[in-house]
Design a protein around this motif. Structure first.
Motif, short mmCIF file in Angstrom:
data_model
loop_
_atom_site.label_atom_id
_atom_site.label_comp_id
_atom_site.label_asym_id
_atom_site.label_seq_id
_atom_site.Cartn_x
_atom_site.Cartn_y
_atom_site.Cartn_z
N ASN A 25 91.59 73.06 -33.80
CA ASN A 25 92.95 73.24 -33.66
C ASN A 25 93.39 73.94 -34.92
O ASN A 25 94.63 74.68 -34.65
CB ASN A 25 93.74 71.79 -33.58
N LYS A 45 91.40 76.25 -38.38
CA LYS A 45 90.88 77.45 -38.73
C LYS A 45 89.98 78.22 -37.71
O LYS A 45 89.95 79.48 -37.60
CB LYS A 45 89.88 77.10 -39.93
N GLN A 71 90.81 78.30 -34.40
CA GLN A 71 91.63 79.06 -33.67
C GLN A 71 91.39 79.01 -32.08
O GLN A 71 91.53 79.75 -31.05
CB GLN A 71 91.83 80.49 -33.98
N CYS A 72 90.34 77.80 -31.82
CA CYS A 72 89.99 77.62 -30.42
C CYS A 72 91.07 77.32 -29.62
O CYS A 72 91.20 78.00 -28.44
CB CYS A 72 88.77 76.63 -30.38
N ALA A 92 93.88 78.31 -29.52
CA ALA A 92 94.92 79.29 -29.19
C ALA A 92 94.84 79.80 -27.66
O ALA A 92 95.45 80.24 -26.81
CB ALA A 92 94.69 80.53 -29.96
N GLN A 140 85.62 86.58 -33.42
CA GLN A 140 86.90 86.00 -34.01
C GLN A 140 87.12 86.48 -35.35
O GLN A 140 87.98 86.22 -36.05
CB GLN A 140 87.30 84.49 -33.79
N LEU A 163 85.72 84.46 -38.11
CA LEU A 163 86.34 83.27 -38.71
C LEU A 163 85.61 82.89 -39.89
O LEU A 163 86.35 82.32 -40.77
CB LEU A 163 85.93 82.17 -37.73
#
Length: 460
Positions: A363, A365, A367-368, A370, A441, A443
């Motif tokens: 939820n 770092k 960003q899944c 999103a 992404q 990340l």
């Protein structure tokens, strides 16, 4: 004259005109081969000639494909000692992708341009077992039970340990008290009535019957242009979507031409279609009824309406048959997830520390969320990840590694039951999937953060 005959006659007339037009184009072409949207429908070769031509190239193309897979992946059997799918099969362990001269940490810090320039992206698009040929291809664990699905010209390409359960569990939103109704049984025309009579209403039971009934398909049909030794009645919906889930069967997307640009498509699960608003990996069909009709009329025949007319397209009646099939599909539930609360989030009293850290990353770092918000972990839309930033457009075993385009956001509930991952199955494990999105992404997740994300995904 009934509706199906009228439809078939109309299609035949259209196909005759198209074949005549294609012939004219070939005659007038001065150089090279004319690229057509249509496959050949004229019967100028026999079954024995078709089989002989396919068998002549089988061994060499299988060898080339095996070499590609082994150059990209570690295919040795590695599974979790404890973590299992809902049906009891142990989860495959990754990452399985092979790196070339870099570590995962180094790769994560490189720019897309650097990765593309060095040619070190480990998750390039995955070709079909014989991309020039295509068609539906079933894993051996299914063909052992259903030998009618054996193709004489192609063998399945992925190892069984990275595939779902052979007979996945069936969970119904209407009868959660029953748990897994399948209980290790593969649902077919031989046993569906015995197992579900008294559980489903008559419409749902008829819908299930249609889902396990064979209908003609491009490679499985009664014409000379087939890929089975004997003429075939066809395939069923549940031949790929085993028990309303998936068995890892794959084929080529029907709505792209020419052949080398078509994408390999992994069979998605049908669990939880009641909460979804889009259907098909890349097609964005708006209802499961639309998807059912699309499959029968087009996808079964590689998107070629002329082939459909020749090989025996099954025209389903929307108001009854399609509706009944959709009514059954709408009650297929996700497998139980004991650690999730009513909001689809982890119950802190039940979850482990690594699962909780993984949820925080999911939820935050990473960003899944999103694209995959709780409770079902989908935003019911499509996204273009633009993964082509990381690799060169080039041909690999008959497939052009071009862009993927928009991809449906699949629900992540029960995701541990559905390897391999992504629309074409290029990520064999959850670890591979995390590595893929870490790169795409950009990340820059640490090794521990990746482990925690996998732990959270397994809890869904």
């Amino acid at each position: 004259m009934n509706r199906q005959k009228k439809y078939s006659f109309a299609l035949v007339a259209i196909c005759i005109m198209l074949v005549a037009g294609a012939a004219t184009a070939v005659v007038s072409a001065q150089q090279g081969k004319v690229v057509s949207s249509y496959g050949p429908t004229n019967q100028d070769v026999t079954f024995d000639q078709i089989k002989s031509a396919r068998m002549a190239v089988k061994a060499e193309r299988a060898k080339q494909h095996a070499e590609l897979l082994n150059s990209r992946y570690d295919l040795s059997k590695k599974v979790h000692t404890e973590a299992v799918m809902s049906g009891g099969k142990h989860l495959p362990v990754g990452p399985t992708a092979k790196l070339k001269g870099v570590t995962w940490e180094q790769l994560g810090k490189m720019t897309p341009e650097q990765i593309k320039g060095k040619g070190v992206f480990p998750y390039k698009p995955l070709p079909f077992a014989d991309h020039a040929e295509g068609g539906m291809l079933f894993p051996e664990m299914i063909t052992k039970t259903l030998p009618r699905l054996v193709r004489f010209d192609l063998d399945f390409d992925l190892p069984e340990h990275i595939l779902p359960d052979t007979a996945p569990g069936i969970y119904l939103t209407t009868r959660p008290d029953l748990g897994d109704i399948a209980k290790g049984r593969l649902i077919t025309i031989d046993n569906y009535y015995e197992i579900f009579n008294g559980i489903l209403n008559p419409k749902q039971l008829e819908g299930l019957r249609l889902l396990v009934t064979q209908f003609p398909q491009q490679q499985f049909n009664a014409t000379e242009d087939r890929r089975t030794d004997r003429p075939s009645l066809g395939v069923t919906c549940f031949d790929c979507h085993a028990n309303g889930h998936t068995n890892g069967a794959n084929h080529l997307v029907g709505d792209i031409r020419p052949q080398e640009f078509r994408h390999r498509i992994e069979t998605p699960t049908l669990r939880g279609v009641n909460i979804q608003q889009l259907f098909g990996s890349q097609r964005a069909l708006k209802t499961v009824e639309d998807f059912t009709e699309f499959e029968q009329r087009a996808a079964y025949f590689d998107g070629d309406i002329c082939m459909a007319a020749k090989k025996g397209v099954n025209i389903l009646e929307r108001g009854s048959q399609v509706h009944f099939m959709a009514e059954f599909l709408a009650i297929l539930d996700f497998p139980p997830a004991s650690k999730l609360n009513i909001y689809g989030k982890l119950d802190r009293s039940l979850a482990s520390p690594d699962e909780l850290r993984g949820e925080t990353l999911f939820n935050g770092k990473a960003q899944c969320s999103a694209c995959h918000p709780s409770p079902y972990y989908t935003d019911n839309t499509m996204h273009n990840l633009r993964a082509e930033r990381f690799y060169k457009q080039e041909v690999a075993n008959g497939m052009m590694m071009a862009h993927d385009g928009p991809i449906k956001t699949f629900p992540l509930r029960g995701i541990k039951d559905s390897p391999p991952y992504l629309h074409d199955g290029r990520c064999f494990t959850l670890e591979d999937t995390v590595e893929y999105f870490n790169l795409v992404q950009q990340l820059q997740l640490t090794a521990k953060e990746k482990q925690d994300l996998v732990a959270f995904l397994m809890s869904l």
